[in-house]
Structure formats: C-alpha cells, structure tokens
Design a protein around this motif. Structure first.
Motif, PDB file in Angstrom:
ATOM      1  N   GLY A 318       0.801  -1.215   0.000  1.00 57.55           N
ATOM      2  CA  GLY A 318       0.000   0.000   0.000  1.00 57.55           C
ATOM      3  C   GLY A 318       0.834   1.265   0.000  1.00 57.55           C
ATOM      4  N   ARG A 319       0.220   2.355  -0.454  1.00 56.52           N
ATOM      5  CA  ARG A 319       0.848   3.678  -0.408  1.00 56.52           C
ATOM      6  C   ARG A 319      -0.211   4.699   0.002  1.00 56.52           C
ATOM      7  N   ILE A 320       0.182   5.600   0.905  1.00 59.05           N
ATOM      8  CA  ILE A 320      -0.708   6.653   1.357  1.00 59.05           C
ATOM      9  C   ILE A 320       0.087   7.962   1.398  1.00 59.05           C
ATOM     10  N   THR A 321      -0.551   9.055   0.983  1.00 60.98           N
ATOM     11  CA  THR A 321       0.128  10.350   0.981  1.00 60.98           C
ATOM     12  C   THR A 321      -0.607  11.316   1.911  1.00 60.98           C
ATOM     13  N   ASP A 362       5.010   4.194   2.081  1.00 52.68           N
ATOM     14  CA  ASP A 362       4.791   2.877   1.502  1.00 52.68           C
ATOM     15  C   ASP A 362       4.751   1.874   2.645  1.00 52.68           C
ATOM     16  N   VAL A 363       3.655   1.122   2.726  1.00 58.69           N
ATOM     17  CA  VAL A 363       3.444   0.220   3.863  1.00 58.69           C
ATOM     18  C   VAL A 363       3.267  -1.211   3.387  1.00 58.69           C
ATOM     19  N   CYS A 364       3.399  -2.132   4.352  1.00 54.67           N
ATOM     20  CA  CYS A 364       3.432  -3.555   3.999  1.00 54.67           C
ATOM     21  C   CYS A 364       2.088  -4.254   4.160  1.00 54.67           C
ATOM     22  N   SER A 365       1.030  -3.487   4.303  1.00 60.78           N
ATOM     23  CA  SER A 365      -0.290  -4.094   4.438  1.00 60.78           C
ATOM     24  C   SER A 365      -1.338  -3.189   3.807  1.00 60.78           C
ATOM     25  N   GLU A 366      -2.492  -3.734   3.598  1.00 58.84           N
ATOM     26  CA  GLU A 366      -3.583  -2.946   3.036  1.00 58.84           C
ATOM     27  C   GLU A 366      -3.954  -1.812   3.993  1.00 58.84           C
ATOM     28  N   ILE A 387      -3.269   5.848  -2.266  1.00 59.57           N
ATOM     29  CA  ILE A 387      -2.884   5.653  -3.666  1.00 59.57           C
ATOM     30  C   ILE A 387      -3.082   4.190  -4.061  1.00 59.57           C
ATOM     31  N   LYS A 388      -2.788   3.311  -3.112  1.00 62.33           N
ATOM     32  CA  LYS A 388      -2.846   1.857  -3.414  1.00 62.33           C
ATOM     33  C   LYS A 388      -3.233   1.112  -2.151  1.00 62.33           C
TER      34      LYS A 388
END
Length: 388
Positions: A318-321, A362-366, A387-388
């Motif tokens: 996952g990616r979060i901004t 950028d993270v390693c889980s949903e 983002i994802k």
C-alpha cells in the motif's frame, strides 16, 4: 474509478491523448479532480474541495491562486523548460532585430514600394537601418533558469560575452551552461557593464517594478532591454523617461498593453514567447505526465505550492500520501499512529516547502479506513490520499 479532468483552455491533443481510459474530460470545473490550464485566470473561481491538482501548461503561474489551492491540499504544477527553446529563439531573434533595425528597413521598403527608383534610393536610405553587430557585445542575463541557460549558450556561440546573475542557480542549469559564461553576484554588476540585458524571472513582490529609474541610472547609455517574462517587471513611466533620454536605446517586450505599444524606440510582440506548436505540445505532454504521476503514484514533480516529493512507483502492498502543515512533531504523530494500528512502514519520503509539507508512506499491508480517519484527525493535516 474515473478521474475527471477539466480543461480551462484548449490543451494540445498530443497531451490529452496521454490520458488513459481511467480519465474523463468534463466541462464543469466544479466536477473536476484535476484541471489543465494555460492562461485562464483562476483567482475568482470557486474551487471544489475534491480538486486534487492543477497543472499549468506553461512556466508562469500568476493566474492561479497558489495559497488558496495549498490550503485545500490542491497541488499546483507548472512545466518549466517545456517552452524554453521557443522563448530562447525569440530572444535571440529579437536581439538581432534590435541591433540592426531590420523591421525599420522592411517598413522603408513597404513605404517605397511604388517608387520606380527604389533600388538607387535604398542605397542612400539603408544607412539609417544599418545598426551594429552583436558579436563581441556584452549580454547580461537576469535569471539563469531553463530559458536563461539556453539564451546564454546560444549567445555565447554567436560570439557575445555573456554574463548571468541568479542566486537560485540550480546544479542542473549550472552543469548545462557553457563554461565561457561568467556568473556575477548582483544585477548591478550586469547593469554597469552590459550592452544588452534580458530578464527571465517570475513576477513576485520582490521583482515587480525591478526595472525602474534607480536601475536605469546604473545602466550603460543606449542599453537594449529585452523582456519576455512579465510587463510588470518594468516601471513603465520610468521606462518612457529612459527611452526618451536615450539611456535605454531600445526596449523589446512581449506584452502589448496601452502603454508598451506607445513607448518610443520599443518593439512589441503579441506574447509570442511560447506560442510555437512545438512548445504547446511539450507543455501539454509535460502537464499531463505530471498530473498522471501525482494521481496514480502520489508523486509531486514541478509543483509551485508544495514541495517536490518522489517515491517512484509503489512496489509494496500500500501507499498513502499526506499533505500537511510544515510544523514540528507531524512525522512523530504519523509514525506513532501507524505503529498503534500495527502498520509497518517500509519506505517514507517527506519534503517541506514554506508553510506546507508532503509525506509519502509505503506500507506492507492494506490501508484500512481507520488509518485514514486517524490521520485526517491530526491537527495540521490537510489532505490524506490512499494511492494503493
């Protein structure tokens, strides 16, 4: 999910063709997730809270309310360098026109088109339009950015002695500049020694009216000033006096207004600087590319109200901004929240610019909805995007 894009001005089709099927062009600006704009003035527009980005297909951005956008978490982009070659070519052409009074000679021929003895009379008349050569003359460039560095290199190859002044000269432009170009510390140094001056700086409170009586008094008599940046950089009342006295020999300006078109010894062009087809194409493609990278990857390139921040393409789960205020303790709160929610951060990029900052995780889980809500609840957070 379809991303809605509004074009406030006509945008070159080669740029719009770069939008994937996930994007939809809409007519109502209030529906837009992203806006593409050239010269349309946006200051009085009501901007939607859902607006993610504005991309200016060009270098100038004084038609966009940067602070209002930043407060909403709307990232504003421009396209520096995309139109640089077009402006460079016009600057070089204008120097030659100013040096030789080619336009005056052309007008003489038009005025005498019915003269049967025009060939013989031209030999007598041409002295008035002969002018000088630019080889060996000193050119001062104020603002050695994407355009300025191209002008510097081109003028150097034409045999001019080139000097530049730019306290914000980038490493990239420094490396691209001819080693024969001399950089000086102040505009005053350029004023005192240069035969030609060309300005390539943005219109800011600090640059508005920078060419005034005080500046003209420091210049060489008969200096030629070229302005392809903004007309408001020049105090036009002081310019008229300088032209009438001969302190300024010729003023070349790309911004017609009721004053400039009536100034003596002035060549005015109708804002042609970036108006080539190639330039419009380059700007459109660059603007769309930046919009897509921001929407799809969360990356910021060439923003004028938020920091540039690039984490590449996400390869984790996952990616979060987060767009947020540039105040202490924000990152500690973010990372503490992720730890509390048992979210492992694999990569983080954080950049700041003035009052605002931007962070990519950028993270390693949903990424769960609770994480988003918790981030949004932190004081100083402006916008959170998954983002994802």
């Amino acid at each position: 999910m379809s991303i809605k894009v509004n074009c406030l001005n006509p945008i070159a089709s080669c740029g719009l063709e770069m939008l994937s099927d996930d994007y939809q062009i809409v007519d109502d600006v209030k529906e837009a997730d992203a806006i593409l704009v050239r010269s349309a003035v946006m200051h009085d527009m009501e901007l939607s809270d859902n607006l993610l980005a504005v991309a200016r297909a060009g270098a100038g951005y004084n038609n966009i309310p940067l602070d209002k956008c930043a407060e909403k978490g709307t990232v504003v982009f421009n396209t520096p360098g995309a139109n640089a070659n077009a402006v460079k070519e016009l600057v070089i052409a204008s120097m030659l026109l100013a040096a030789r009074d080619i336009t005056g000679g052309i007008q003489w021929c038009k005025d005498n088109k019915d003269n049967a003895n025009i060939a013989a009379d031209a030999e007598k008349a041409k002295k008035a339009y002969a002018g000088t050569e630019i080889k060996g003359k000193k050119l001062g460039i104020i603002g050695v950015g994407a355009i300025g560095v191209l002008v510097a290199n081109a003028a150097n190859r034409l045999g001019m002695d080139v000097y530049g002044c730019d306290p914000y000269l980038s490493v990239e432009n420094a490396l691209n500049m001819s080693r024969d170009v001399t950089m000086v510390k102040s505009n005053d140094e350029l004023f005192e020694m240069c035969d030609y001056l060309t300005v390539h700086v943005p219109l800011l409170d600090s640059t508005k009216g920078m060419f005034n009586k005080e500046a003209f008094d420091k210049m060489k008599d008969g200096v030629v000033l070229l302005n392809f940046s903004r007309d408001s950089l020049v105090n036009e009342d002081d310019m008229r006096a300088a032209l009438e006295s001969g302190k300024v020999g010729r003023y070349v300006v790309d911004f017609p207004n009721p004053t400039t078109v009536n100034l003596p010894n002035t060549m005015v062009t109708p804002h042609l600087g970036a108006s080539t087809q190639e330039s419009e194409d380059n700007c459109a493609k660059m603007a769309v590319s930046q919009i897509r990278d921001f929407i799809e990857n969360g990356n910021i390139r060439n923003s004028v109200n938020y920091p540039n921040c690039d984490a590449g393409v996400c390869s984790t789960e996952g990616r979060i901004t987060v767009a947020h205020k540039n105040v202490p303790n924000m990152l500690t709160q973010f990372t503490g929240l992720f730890a509390k929610d048992n979210v492992n951060i694999e990569n983080m990029v954080n950049k700041s610019r003035g009052d605002y900052a931007y962070t990519i995780f950028d993270v390693c889980s949903e990424i769960k909805e609770k994480v988003v809500k918790d981030l949004e609840a932190i004081n100083g957070v402006i916008r959170v995007r998954v983002i994802k």
